[in-house]
Structure formats: structure tokens, C-alpha cells
Write a protein that holds these residues in place. Structure first.
Motif, PDB file in Angstrom:
ATOM      1  N   PHE A 154      -0.512  48.955  44.382  1.00  0.00           N
ATOM      2  CA  PHE A 154      -1.235  47.820  45.095  1.00  0.00           C
ATOM      3  C   PHE A 154      -1.113  48.426  46.456  1.00  0.00           C
ATOM      4  CE2 PHE A 154      -2.055  43.087  44.920  1.00  0.00           C
ATOM      5  CZ  PHE A 154      -2.358  43.032  46.409  1.00  0.00           C
ATOM      6  N   LEU A 156     -12.783  42.054  37.061  1.00  0.00           N
ATOM      7  CA  LEU A 156     -11.978  42.516  36.117  1.00  0.00           C
ATOM      8  C   LEU A 156     -12.355  42.713  34.715  1.00  0.00           C
ATOM      9  CD1 LEU A 156      -8.723  40.679  37.250  1.00  0.00           C
ATOM     10  CD2 LEU A 156      -9.016  43.128  37.436  1.00  0.00           C
ATOM     11  N   LEU A 196      -2.676  37.068  42.321  1.00  0.00           N
ATOM     12  CA  LEU A 196      -3.272  38.514  42.197  1.00  0.00           C
ATOM     13  C   LEU A 196      -2.243  39.569  41.905  1.00  0.00           C
ATOM     14  CD1 LEU A 196      -5.602  38.332  45.548  1.00  0.00           C
ATOM     15  CD2 LEU A 196      -6.219  38.947  42.916  1.00  0.00           C
ATOM     16  N   LYS A 197      -1.049  39.404  42.607  1.00  0.00           N
ATOM     17  CA  LYS A 197       0.074  40.380  42.393  1.00  0.00           C
ATOM     18  C   LYS A 197       0.515  40.349  40.944  1.00  0.00           C
ATOM     19  CE  LYS A 197       3.122  43.112  43.612  1.00  0.00           C
ATOM     20  NZ  LYS A 197       2.692  44.388  43.964  1.00  0.00           N
ATOM     21  N   GLN A 211      -2.248  41.991  39.111  1.00  0.00           N
ATOM     22  CA  GLN A 211      -2.027  43.833  39.206  1.00  0.00           C
ATOM     23  C   GLN A 211      -0.908  44.316  38.421  1.00  0.00           C
ATOM     24  OE1 GLN A 211       0.070  45.616  41.209  1.00  0.00           O
ATOM     25  NE2 GLN A 211      -1.163  47.610  40.994  1.00  0.00           N
ATOM     26  N   LYS A 212       0.075  43.646  38.449  1.00  0.00           N
ATOM     27  CA  LYS A 212       1.236  43.996  37.531  1.00  0.00           C
ATOM     28  C   LYS A 212       0.823  44.146  36.188  1.00  0.00           C
ATOM     29  CE  LYS A 212       5.617  43.037  39.814  1.00  0.00           C
ATOM     30  NZ  LYS A 212       6.269  42.033  40.329  1.00  0.00           N
ATOM     31  N   THR A 215      -2.292  44.338  34.587  1.00  0.00           N
ATOM     32  CA  THR A 215      -3.105  45.149  34.171  1.00  0.00           C
ATOM     33  C   THR A 215      -3.042  46.495  34.580  1.00  0.00           C
ATOM     34  OG1 THR A 215      -4.334  44.981  36.316  1.00  0.00           O
ATOM     35  CG2 THR A 215      -5.133  43.355  34.578  1.00  0.00           C
ATOM     36  N   ILE A 225      -4.079  48.092  37.302  1.00  0.00           N
ATOM     37  CA  ILE A 225      -5.247  48.661  37.915  1.00  0.00           C
ATOM     38  C   ILE A 225      -4.716  48.775  39.365  1.00  0.00           C
ATOM     39  CG2 ILE A 225      -7.473  47.996  38.773  1.00  0.00           C
ATOM     40  CD1 ILE A 225      -7.798  46.328  35.943  1.00  0.00           C
ATOM     41  N   THR A 226      -5.343  49.695  39.971  1.00  0.00           N
ATOM     42  CA  THR A 226      -5.128  50.173  41.353  1.00  0.00           C
ATOM     43  C   THR A 226      -5.784  49.299  42.041  1.00  0.00           C
ATOM     44  OG1 THR A 226      -5.120  52.491  40.692  1.00  0.00           O
ATOM     45  CG2 THR A 226      -5.186  51.950  43.034  1.00  0.00           C
ATOM     46  N   PHE A 227      -5.133  48.409  42.849  1.00  0.00           N
ATOM     47  CA  PHE A 227      -5.666  47.560  43.777  1.00  0.00           C
ATOM     48  C   PHE A 227      -5.981  48.032  45.212  1.00  0.00           C
ATOM     49  CE2 PHE A 227      -5.542  42.756  41.948  1.00  0.00           C
ATOM     50  CZ  PHE A 227      -5.733  43.302  40.849  1.00  0.00           C
ATOM     51  N   SER A 250       2.326  43.904  48.830  1.00  0.00           N
ATOM     52  CA  SER A 250       1.706  45.490  48.594  1.00  0.00           C
ATOM     53  C   SER A 250       2.753  46.344  48.130  1.00  0.00           C
ATOM     54  CB  SER A 250       1.287  46.098  49.977  1.00  0.00           C
ATOM     55  OG  SER A 250       0.481  45.147  50.412  1.00  0.00           O
TER      56      SER A 250
END
Lengths: 371, 273, 221
Positions: free
Chosen positions: A34, A151, A179-180, A183-184, A186, A188-190, A204
Motif C-alpha cells: 500500500f 476491483l 480501503l485498508k 487491500q489486506k 485482496t 492488490i498493490t494500492f 500506508s
């Protein structure tokens, strides 16, 4: 062992409308991170994001995706999706069709589209809103539609261009957590763009602080906060007192007419440096007990603490303390070695960190002008 | 990649040049040449003979424009003061006559104003003296006002609509009475609407040939009739016709220029205050 | 004699409808493409092109009429094509309708959120496809308004037609030719019919906005 970064920018330069935005810009982003681009308006953070998305083509330099050169690959062929600043939801399509858009373009079978869209809508509790018009949704709901619309395509990288800017404070905090979380889960690079330092620090893994088209510092939120590399970073991330000092020798610095023990080393003898002291690290004591002392010039109640401005030999310090003080009183300041952070002199030295003209109104005007 | 679409404008620019610029250049060319394509200013000097037609046209259309303004402004103001639902109905009513073919509308007035027409029949029924209206200047002005009044009302109305109501409240708050609010706030702000309304009435009035032919008879020739005669009438002379057209364009440009000058000088004055 | 006049009127009606339909479609296509291209130009160039484009709206109609007449005659005399008739009529109507179409589309394009076009590409559309999937549906109300406007203007036009028609009759031209001797009842009936058509079209334009505003309520079901 070093894995290939998912995104690399190599010597990227770009001018827009005759103005140099980025020059000789280099950056590696690790898969699954992130990352936040943090900086004031016009620092080039959004342009960098748009180059990664494929909406701007750099004048020179390369963009690599997993080591492959994608500089000339148009946006629609990149495995990267974007959440736009104003969401950019299609007003002529309903919620369901907005989310299904990317899958339809990729020509997935109707039953797969249906399954995926319904599933992801249920994840963000928007199932009941599938057939609603976009403009009948609240800001937070639109935000969630924008997130799942990106997504559902399972991008390798998700770009977020100040996505929370339009939300009110409470909703903003909730969405930050959400959002955090996404991100964790999936992995996926955020890549997140913001000018809000608190947002950057709290969400971040890595923060990229930018100003004037240059990277000022890259690091974890803790590094950035505790070890700012120059006066710009120190000032932009939280409040800082930045004082001219001289590094006598390793772990000994002189400023405000006194010598202090510190924990930094690696400077030349008697090198001129910037000394950063965070307002919350300064402890207050009576005039006699302090290493340095000064007169309280203003006290403002801020809720969790008081913001106290102290005049020490005409340099105004900001101190955050839970103890109330009286303006006009002489008080002493206590500084421990690990409260003192030493930075090399930079082009930003002298621009920041003095609170002599400080007032909330001034600060707001400054912020307005720098939007 | 992002600005490829701007190249679409190239064929469009060609289109505009061929069908908008070239025709006007041709008018210029014809105005300054004779049948043998030799340069001459005879056509332009020739137009001088028709100065009375020009005066007549300018006068009648100026009167018609003034009447439209005097009738149209209060009307537009009243509509803008109505409740919103009624407003849209009122606007449609104003536009309604515009939907009927222009020629038939004018023809209808012909049958009303004729010496044995509807108006005189009514007058006769009440034993009132008959009026001689058809083929007079009055009838021409009436035709202009009737046909072009909506063009005055609609732009003024749309500007009045957009005036921020808080400005009026602010003026009242600062002590302005009803008259002052109108003269110091509403009217100055509605000037762009007045300017475009005046243009939209004046330009078709000064160049019409249908109204003058149908309601003015042969006696009241206007610039439009003059041009029409040179191109489709018996006195076929496109060179003279172009010269008259050129002067008409110049007249219209001068009038629009004066109007816009008035409007923009007012704007800049307001800005500097 | 009566019958002959009827045939003439029907012919004029047919011509009018043909010209209006063709010209409004052509003007819509040209105007839409022009508006899309113009938006991308730098503002000074855009302003210059728009000023010239709008000349037929500012110029007296009779001047536009005679200038087009001169152009068509000159083209015919030098190239031997475009004799005054249906083609020149349709072309002139297209020419004077284009500015109105542009005028109704350009504001819609300017209101359009530029991110939408990018968002479509971001989700996998090639640029041209992104235009058709996202931009076009969004400016459709403007395009339709422009087309209806072009159609009604063309349907009703007399002055420009008068100078560019040659011997072809349109409804307004035959009305004009009849005003001396008296307008026939057929013409009055037809005109009443056209009046209704135009009225309905204008009501559609006007109602579209309020319908769009109310659409939310419908969608909530």
C-alpha cells in the motif's frame, strides 16, 4: 533476495502545458504494497499516477510493469485500474451496469458477469442498490461503487486519486479503514494519492513524499515521521520546530545557544544542520529547571492538548502539552536526546519550522493559496 | 493519443470555409465587379440611389424594435415573477405563434387588415368608420412586432430568470425601494438579454421582404425587397444585389457593434468599481 | 385544376419532409463531429472557428440566402454540378442548421466529466469504443435537442429556400406563391398539421429535462 518490482518508473520526465512536472523521476513499487504519494497540490503526484495508469505518456523515460516496458501501452490494455477523484461513475448507467462495465468490455459470459457483480456488490452491502441511478446515491455509496467497479476486474494494481477528498470527516475515517481492509484481503498493490498527511500515515506501508516534481523521501510512515530527511518533509508531516544548529561532533549538537546530546551521527565536524523537534516531544518545566527558557506568547486549546507558542531568543517554538500555561510567563523546556533529530541542510532550509508569524488564520490562508 | 480527435475539425473547417466564408467572399466579389468580372465601384455608388429605402427600412425596424422592447420587457419581467409551473406554460404560450409558419402568420394579418377584412367588418358591424391599414407603414411595423416579439421576450426572460435572488434581497437590505431595486440592480443585470433581444428583433426586421410585400403592398419597399428584386425579381442584377447585401451586412454589424459596445463598457465599468 | 393544385401541394409536402429529414440528420452528424473536435482545440482557435460557424445565425437570413445562391450558381457555372434544386436546398438547410446543432451539443460536452472517458479506457475500452460507450450516451440529450431543432428550423424555412430552390417547390414556397391569390384550404390544413408536429417536437425538447429530473423517482420503483 530482491523480487522484481510490480511498477518501476525509470528516468521519467514530463511537461504539461509547457510546464515541467516531473524530471528524472525514479521509483520502484513492490507487489502487494500500500503505497501513498503524499505532497501539496502541484507536486506531481497525480501526474505520476496518470503516467502509471496510461493517461499521460512521459516525454522520456520508461514505465515498467513486472519488468516489462509498458510505456507505450495504452490505458485500456494495462492490468491497472483507477478510482478517480470524483469517482467518474457513468451517469447513464445504473449501479449494476457501472460495475459490470469492465467485465462486459472483456467479453465475459453473461452468467459470469452476473455472478461476479452480484457477489462484489454484496461485499460492500450495495446489493439492494443494483438498479439505482448513480445520482440517487450518497457520496459514500458512490465511493463504494467506484471501488468495486475497479476491483471486479481483478487488477494487479489499483490507483486511487484522492478518492476520499469529497467525503466528510466521519465517513472519511470509515472509508480509510475499509480501503485498508480491502487491500489486506485482496493483496492488490494500492497506489494512493493524497495531500492529507494523517491519511497517508495511517493507511500506508510506504509513503512517498513529493514536492516540486521530486521525491523528497520514501519510507515507512514511522520513518517519515521520526526521521524526516529535510525541512520540507519535517514541516509537511505534522508540526515541527526547525532550528539552525551546528553539529559539534557525533551525537553532540549546538543550537539555541546550548549544546545538546543527540543520537544522530555521520556529519562533518562543525557542519551546519537543521534541527527538528516535534512539538509533542518537548516537556515543560519551570524556568530554572529548563536547559533553555522563553516567554509564553500564546496558548490555544486544541481538545487533546494545548498549543503553546514560546519565544526563545526571538525564535518562536511550538509546543503541544496537556499542561495549561499563562501567556507572559517565563517557562523552561526539557529536550531528551531522542527528541532531537538532525537533518542535513537542503534547498528547503529556512523555509519552514518557524512559528513567529503563526496563527490559525494565517495557516488557513496559506493552505488556501497553496491549493 | 488524447488529442487525436481534434483533427476531426479539419474537414469541418473546410466545410465552414466553403459554405460560410466563400459565399460571403462571393458577395464581396460580385459587389465590386461588373458582368465582365472587371473591378468597379459603380454598384456601390449605385446603391446611393436607394438611400430613401435604407432610411425607410432603418426607421421602420427601429420603431418595431422599440415597440417590442417596450412591450416585451414588462412581459418578460412579469413571466419571471410568476410561480415556476406557470412560467413554463407562459413561455410555451409566447413561443406558440413561432411554431406556425411565418408566412401563414403574416398572411393571417393580411386577411385581418384588408380593406374588406375581418377588422373592418367588425368595425362596420359596430357602425364605426373603416380603417385603412393594409399597405401602410403601420401595417408593416405591426407585422414586424407581431412576428418578432417572442425574440425580444425570451432572451430577456432567460436573463431575468438567472438573476440571483439574493442580490435583490441585498439591495433591499441596503435600503433600496422597489423602483431603486429595479433601476439599480435588475435592469443593469438584464442588459445582456436586452442587447440580444434587440439584435434578434432588429436584424430580421431590417432585412425582411416578406412582411413588407404582404402587409406593405408595393408602396413600402424595404432593403430586403430591393435585394430580392436583384436576385429573383424582374430587375435581375446580382452585382447590385451583392452591393446592397454588403451594405446591409455592414449596417447590421455596426448596429450590433454599437449595442455590444454599450453592453461591454457597462460591464467593464461595473468590474472596475 | 383543383386536382393539379392538390398534386402540387403534396409534391411540396414530400419535398419539404425529404429535405428536413436529410438536412437534420446531416447537420446532426456534422455538428456532433465538429463539436467533439472543437472541444479539444485550444480556446483561441476554437473561438475563431465558432465565430465563423455562427455567422449564418448573426447575418440577416436573406444575405445567407443570396450568398448561397451565388455560390451554387458559381459552382454550377464552373464545375457543371449542383444545379439549383433538391440538392442545393438540402445542402443549404444543412449549412444553416449546423451552428444550432453545435450550439446545443458543445455545452453538454463541456459539462461532461473528462474522467468518464478515461474511466472507460481504464476499464478496458479502446479510445473509439470509449467514446461510443460513454461520451456519446452522455451528450445524447444535446444531440437529440440539436436534431429536433434542426428539423423544425428546416421544416419552417422560407427565406433561404426561396433563393436556393431553383424551380423546386417546398411547402413554405408554395404558401408564398399562393398568398397573392389566396391560400388554399389544403395548405391551411397541412400547416395546421405541421404546427402540431413542431409543437410536439418542441414539447419533447422542453419536457426532456424535467423527465430526466423525475427519472430518479421512476427508477426507485
Amino acid at each position: 533476495m530482491r523480487e522484481t518490482p510490480i511498477i518501476s518508473l525509470r528516468n521519467v520526465a514530463i511537461s504539461l502545458g509547457g510546464q515541467r512536472i516531473l524530471e528524472n523521476f525514479n521509483l520502484d513499487i513492490k507487489d502487494g504494497e500500500f503505497v501513498t504519494f503524499l505532497g501539496p497540490s502541484g507536486c506531481g503526484k497525480t501526474t505520476t499516477l496518470r503516467i502509471i495508469a496510461g493517461f499521460e505518456r512521459p516525454d522520456s523515460g520508461e514505465v515498467l510493469f513486472k519488468g516489462r516496458n509498458i510505456t507505450k501501452l495504452p490505458a485500456h490494455k494495462r492490468e491497472i485500474n483507477t478510482i478517480f477523484q470524483n469517482y467518474a461513475l457513468f451517469p447513464h448507467l445504473n449501479v449494476y451496469e457501472n460495475v459490470a462495465f469492465g467485465l462486459r468490455i472483456a467479453k465475459y459470459k453473461e452468467e459470469i458477469v452476473e455472478r461476479e457483480v452480484n457477489h462484489i456488490l454484496s461485499l460492500v452491502s450495495l446489493s439492494d442498490f443494483a438498479l439505482r441511478r448513480i445520482d440517487s446515491l450518497s457520496g459514500g455509496q458512490q465511493q463504494r461503487v467506484a471501488i468495486v467497479r475497479a476491483l471486479v476486474n481483478r487488477p494487479k494494481v489499483l490507483l486511487l486519486d484522492e478518492p476520499l477528498g469529497a467525503l466528510d470527516l466521519k465517513l472519511r475515517k470509515d472509508m480509510q479503514a475499509e480501503l485498508k481492509n480491502i487491500q489486506k484481503q485482496t493483496g492488490i498493490t494500492f497506489i494512493f494519492v493524497t495531500h492529507d498527511q494523517e491519511e497517508a500515515l495511517s493507511m500506508s506501508d510506504t509513503v512517498v513524499v513529493m514536492d516540486g516534481g521530486k521525491i523528497q523521501q520514501i519510507g515507512t510512515p514511522l520513518d517519515i515521521y521520526n526521521e524526516p530527511r529535510n525541512a520540507f518533509v519535517a514541516d509537511f508531516i505534522g508540526e515541527s520546530n526547525i532550528i539552525d544548529g551546528i553539529m559539534i561532533e557525533d551525537c553532540l549538537v549546538e543550537f539555541a545557544g546550548e549544546k545538546f546530546r543527540c543520537i544522530d551521527s555521520g556529519f562533518a565536524r562543525n557542519e551546519a544542520v537543521d534541527v527538528v523537534i516535534r512539538p509533542e516531544d518537548i516537556k515543560l518545566t519551570s524556568k530554572e529547571n529548563g536547559r533553555i527558557s522563553g516567554m509564553v506568547t500564546s496558548v490555544t486549546f486544541k481538545g487533546v492538548h494545548y498549543e503553546i507558542i514560546v519565544d526563545v531568543n526571538n525564535f518562536k517554538w511550538m509546543i503541544q502539552s496537556t499542561q495549561v500555561q499563562t501567556p507572559g510567563e517565563e517557562i523552561g523546556l526539557i529536550l531528551e536526546p531522542d527528541d532531537i533529530h538532525i537533518m542535513k541542510k537542503s534547498e528547503h532550509s529556512g523555509e519552514y519550522g518557524d512559528y513567529s508569524a503563526f496563527s490559525d488564520e494565517m495557516y488557513e490562508i496559506y493552505e488556501e493559496n497553496n491549493k | 493519443m488524447k488529442s487525436k480527435s481534434k483533427w476531426i475539425t479539419v474537414p469541418f473547417a473546410v466545410w465552414v470555409i466553403i459554405f460560410t466564408v466563400v459565399p460571403l467572399v462571393l458577395i464581396l466579389f460580385f459587389a465590386f465587379t461588373n458582368e465582365d468580372k472587371i473591378f468597379t465601384i459603380n454598384n456601390i455608388t449605385h446603391v446611393g440611389k436607394y438611400s430613401s429605402v435604407f432610411v425607410n427600412s432603418l426607421l421602420l425596424s427601429a420603431v418595431a424594435t422599440a415597440i417590442c422592447l417596450i412591450l416585451g420587457y414588462p412581459f418578460a419581467y412579469l413571466i419571471s415573477k410568476m410561480p415556476e409551473k406557470v412560467q413554463s406554460i407562459a413561455v410555451i404560450l409566447v413561443m406558440l405563434p413561432m411554431l406556425m409558419n411565418f408566412l401563414l402568420r403574416t398572411y393571417a394579418w393580411m386577411t385581418i387588415l384588408e380593406n374588406n377584412g375581418i377588422l373592418n367588418s367588425v368595425l362596420k358591424f359596430f357602425h364605426l368608420p373603416a380603417l385603412n391599414l393594409i399597405n401602410t407603414k403601420k401595417a408593416v411595423v405591426l407585422g414586424m412586432v407581431y412576428n418578432f416579439l417572442p425574440y425580444m421576450i425570451l432572451p430577456i426572460y432567460s436573463v431575468l430568470m438567472k438573476i440571483d435572488k439574493r442580490l435583490i434581497e441585498a439591495a433591499k437590505d441596503l435600503g433600496a425601494g422597489k423602483m431603486k431595486v429595479f433601476s439599480k440592480v435588475i435592469f443593469p443585470l438584464s442588459k445582456p438579454g436586452v442587447v440580444s433581444g434587440v439584435t434578434m428583433v432588429f436584424v430580421p426586421s431590417v432585412s425582411t421582404f416578406v412582411i413588407s410585400k404582404m402587409l406593405g403592398g408595393g408602396a413600402n419597399i424595404l432593403i430586403g425587397d430591393l435585394i430580392e428584386m436583384q436576385f429573383l425579381g424582374n430587375s435581375y442584377n446580382p452585382h447590385l444585389g451583392s452591393a446592397i447585401s454588403l451594405i446591409l451586412i455592414l449596417l447590421v454589424l455596426i448596429c450590433i457593434g454599437i449595442l455590444n459596445q454599450y453592453d461591454s463598457s457597462l460591464n467593464s465599468k461595473n468590474k472596475s468599481q | 385544376m383543383e386536382l393539379f393544385r392538390d398534386i402540387q401541394v403534396l409534391k411540396a409536402l414530400f419535398n419539404t419532409v425529404m429535405i428536413s429529414v436529410t438536412a437534420s440528420i446531416l447537420a446532426t452528424i456534422i455538428g456532433t463531429l465538429a463539436a467533439v473536435g472543437l472541444r479539444k482545440l485550444r480556446s483561441s482557435l476554437k473561438k475563431a472557428i465558432l465565430t465563423v460557424t455562427n455567422l449564418p445565425m448573426v447575418n440577416p437570413e436573406i444575405v445567407t440566402g443570396v450568398s448561397l445562391m451565388l455560390t451554387f450558381i458559381s459552382i454550377y457555372n464552373t464545375l457543371g454540378v449542383l444545379k439549383l434544386g433538391m440538392a442545393t436546398l438540402t445542402l443549404s438547410h444543412t449549412i444553416f442548421c449546423v451552428p444550432y446543432v453545435i450550439l446545443s451539443i458543445l455545452p453538454k460536452l463541456e459539462q461532461l466529466n473528462p474522467s468518464l472517458y478515461e474511466a472507460a479506457q481504464d476499464l478496458g475500452c479502446a479510445p473509439v469504443k470509449a467514446f461510443f460507450r460513454v461520451v456519446l450516451p452522455d451528450i445524447m440529450p444535446g444531440i437529440l435537442t440539436g436534431m429536433i431543432m434542426a428539423f423544425t428550423l428546416s421544416l419552417d424555412d422560407f427565406i433561404i429556400s426561396y433563393f436556393t430552390s431553383g424551380t423546386v417547390m417546398t411547402l413554405p414556397i408554395s404558401i408564398y406563391s399562393m398568398t397573392r391569390k389566396g391560400v388554399s384550404p389544403e395548405i391551411n390544413a397541412l400547416s395546421a398539421l405541421l404546427f402540431l408536429v413542431v409543437l410536439v417536437l418542441l414539447l419533447i425538447i422542453n419536457l426532456r429535462q424535467s423527465v430526466r429530473e423525475n427519472a430518479d423517482v421512476v427508477n426507485l420503483r
